[in-house]
Write an enzyme that holds these catalytic residues in place. Structure first.
Site, PDB file in Angstrom:
ATOM      1  N   LYS A 235       0.820  -1.219   0.000  1.00  0.00           N
ATOM      2  CA  LYS A 235       0.000   0.000   0.000  1.00  0.00           C
ATOM      3  C   LYS A 235       0.855   1.271   0.000  1.00  0.00           C
ATOM      4  O   LYS A 235       0.622   2.187  -0.777  1.00  0.00           O
ATOM      5  CB  LYS A 235      -0.952   0.009   1.216  1.00  0.00           C
ATOM      6  CG  LYS A 235      -1.871  -1.196   1.306  1.00  0.00           C
ATOM      7  CD  LYS A 235      -2.827  -1.080   2.469  1.00  0.00           C
ATOM      8  CE  LYS A 235      -2.153  -1.013   3.833  1.00  0.00           C
ATOM      9  NZ  LYS A 235      -1.380  -2.231   4.170  1.00  0.00           N
TER      10      LYS A 235
ATOM     11  N   GLU B 104      -2.833   5.978   5.597  1.00  0.00           N
ATOM     12  CA  GLU B 104      -3.440   5.700   6.911  1.00  0.00           C
ATOM     13  C   GLU B 104      -3.898   6.981   7.620  1.00  0.00           C
ATOM     14  O   GLU B 104      -3.505   7.244   8.756  1.00  0.00           O
ATOM     15  CB  GLU B 104      -2.444   4.947   7.807  1.00  0.00           C
ATOM     16  CG  GLU B 104      -1.915   3.654   7.216  1.00  0.00           C
ATOM     17  CD  GLU B 104      -2.906   2.502   7.287  1.00  0.00           C
ATOM     18  OE1 GLU B 104      -4.040   2.705   7.795  1.00  0.00           O
ATOM     19  OE2 GLU B 104      -2.574   1.409   6.811  1.00  0.00           O
TER      20      GLU B 104
HETATM   21  N1  LIG Z   1      12.567   0.729   1.811  1.00  0.00           N
HETATM   22  C1  LIG Z   1      12.320  -0.564   1.639  1.00  0.00           C
HETATM   23  N2  LIG Z   1      13.340  -1.432   1.388  1.00  0.00           N
HETATM   24  C2  LIG Z   1      13.109  -2.734   1.201  1.00  0.00           C
HETATM   25  N3  LIG Z   1      11.897  -3.301   1.228  1.00  0.00           N
HETATM   26  C3  LIG Z   1      10.854  -2.505   1.492  1.00  0.00           C
HETATM   27  C4  LIG Z   1      11.011  -1.099   1.711  1.00  0.00           C
HETATM   28  N4  LIG Z   1       9.778  -0.565   1.940  1.00  0.00           N
HETATM   29  C5  LIG Z   1       8.918  -1.595   1.870  1.00  0.00           C
HETATM   30  N5  LIG Z   1       9.547  -2.748   1.592  1.00  0.00           N
HETATM   31  C6  LIG Z   1       8.912  -4.080   1.396  1.00  0.00           C
HETATM   32  O1  LIG Z   1       7.946  -3.973   0.350  1.00  0.00           O
HETATM   33  C7  LIG Z   1       6.758  -4.679   0.686  1.00  0.00           C
HETATM   34  C8  LIG Z   1       5.575  -3.718   0.677  1.00  0.00           C
HETATM   35  O2  LIG Z   1       5.758  -2.773   1.721  1.00  0.00           O
HETATM   36  P1  LIG Z   1       4.754  -1.553   1.970  1.00  0.00           P
HETATM   37  O3  LIG Z   1       5.406  -0.668   2.978  1.00  0.00           O
HETATM   38  O4  LIG Z   1       4.378  -0.956   0.674  1.00  0.00           O
HETATM   39  O5  LIG Z   1       3.489  -2.309   2.600  1.00  0.00           O
HETATM   40  P2  LIG Z   1       2.171  -1.713   3.296  1.00  0.00           P
HETATM   41  O6  LIG Z   1       1.018  -2.393   2.643  1.00  0.00           O
HETATM   42  O7  LIG Z   1       2.207  -0.235   3.272  1.00  0.00           O
HETATM   43  O8  LIG Z   1       2.305  -2.259   4.797  1.00  0.00           O
HETATM   44  P3  LIG Z   1       1.767  -1.615   6.190  1.00  0.00           P
HETATM   45  O9  LIG Z   1       0.320  -1.954   6.271  1.00  0.00           O
HETATM   46  O10 LIG Z   1       2.555  -2.347   7.217  1.00  0.00           O
HETATM   47  O11 LIG Z   1       2.046  -0.143   6.188  1.00  0.00           O
HETATM   48  C9  LIG Z   1       7.034  -5.330   2.047  1.00  0.00           C
HETATM   49  O12 LIG Z   1       7.462  -6.637   1.804  1.00  0.00           O
HETATM   50  C10 LIG Z   1       8.158  -4.506   2.630  1.00  0.00           C
HETATM   51  O13 LIG Z   1       8.954  -5.269   3.495  1.00  0.00           O
HETATM   52 MG   LIG Z   2       2.234   1.237   4.815  1.00  0.00          MG
END
Ligand SMILES: Nc1ncnc2c1ncn2[C@@H]1O[C@H](COP(=O)(O)OP(=O)(O)OP(=O)(O)O)[C@@H](O)[C@H]1O
Ligand SMILES: [Mg+2]
Length: 230
Positions: free
Chosen positions: A45, A155
């Site tokens: 997300k 969020e």
């Molecule tokens: N800076 C980064 N370096 C390496 N991997 C990352 C980085 N940011 C996110 N990821 C990885 O990319 C994937 C997606 O992460 P993202 O932060 O977009 O998820 P999200 O849906 O926003 O999660 P949350 O609900 O916890 O905020 C995850 O596997 C995360 O570990």
């Molecule tokens: Mg997030």
């Protein structure tokens, strides 16, 4: 207006720490549209939010605003961070909202009123003397005052009480009526039909659900999709 085609992102690509955040996302967002992006932790997300706001250049696919790469869209696309404090840089509320713009007090006051804050009460207060929910609104006031065409909120409801949430939902509705496109990233889809006309769900970086909000909320379809993606 906004078009994503085959968009994917691999963090630290080409290193042993490479990690996929997003994969094969196709999405269009028109003027005044409201989109809710849901999905479990780590589903992509925030990665999608940053790409839409032009703050992250995707490693795959095309992400455009009116035919131009989103990362070159500048202030036309704005992101409200999950942690609002990270985007408040000036000591007081009024200074922060006006920062980097030629805005005078009347415009600052207008922006504060737009997000449901009383200018007389908060304009001269220190950012650190505000609650988390109030800081979130100040950050939003600053973004709105710069008149973006797309506003992405990561969020935005976390830490807001029922009244703060209702105010924000109402603000988002009003902004959309004025032509702003709004993308809300949230786990929380209660009354999603009031700020989004469409819902997508991400699972392991892929879009696994994309429906008009009314249909998504009907018969618990969205709930089922989230459970399955869980
Ligand atoms: N800076 C980064 N370096 C390496 N991997 C990352 C980085 N940011 C996110 N990821 C990885 O990319 C994937 C997606 O992460 P993202 O932060 O977009 O998820 P999200 O849906 O926003 O999660 P949350 O609900 O916890 O905020 C995850 O596997 C995360 O570990
Ligand atoms: Mg997030």
């Amino acid at each position: 207006m906004i078009r994503l085609a085959g968009v994917g992102h691999v963090y630290s690509q080409g290193t042993p720490w490479a990690r996929r955040g997003l994969e094969a996302v196709d999405l269009s967002i028109g003027r005044g549209d409201g989109l809710l992006v849901a999905g479990a932790n780590g589903s992509g997300k925030t990665t999608l939010a940053w790409i839409l706001a032009g703050m992250l250049v995707p490693t795959e696919g095309v992400a455009e605003l009116d035919g131009e790469p989103l990362h070159q869209a500048g202030p036309r696309a704005a992101l409200a961070f999950q942690h609002a404090r990270l985007q408040l840089f000036r000591p007081t509320v009024g200074q922060d909202v006006a920062f980097g713009t030629p805005m005078g007090d009347p415009e600052v006051d207008d922006a504060l009123r737009t997000v449901g804050l009383d200018p007389v009460e908060v304009r001269d207060r220190r950012i650190d003397a505000l609650s988390g929910g109030q800081q979130r609104r100040v950050a939003l006031a600053g973004l709105i005052a710069r008149r973006p065409e797309l506003l992405v909120l990561d969020e935005p409801f976390s830490g807001l009480d029922a009244e703060g949430r209702a105010t924000l939902v109402e603000v988002l509705g009003r902004l959309r009526t004025s032509g702003l496109s709004v993308v809300v990233v949230s786990h929380d889809y209660e009354d999603a039909d009031r700020f989004a006309d469409r819902v997508v769900v991400l699972e392991s970086g892929r879009m696994v659900f994309d429906e008009p909000t009314a249909e998504a909320l009907h018969d618990g379809r969205l709930f089922a999709a989230l459970e399955e993606a869980g």
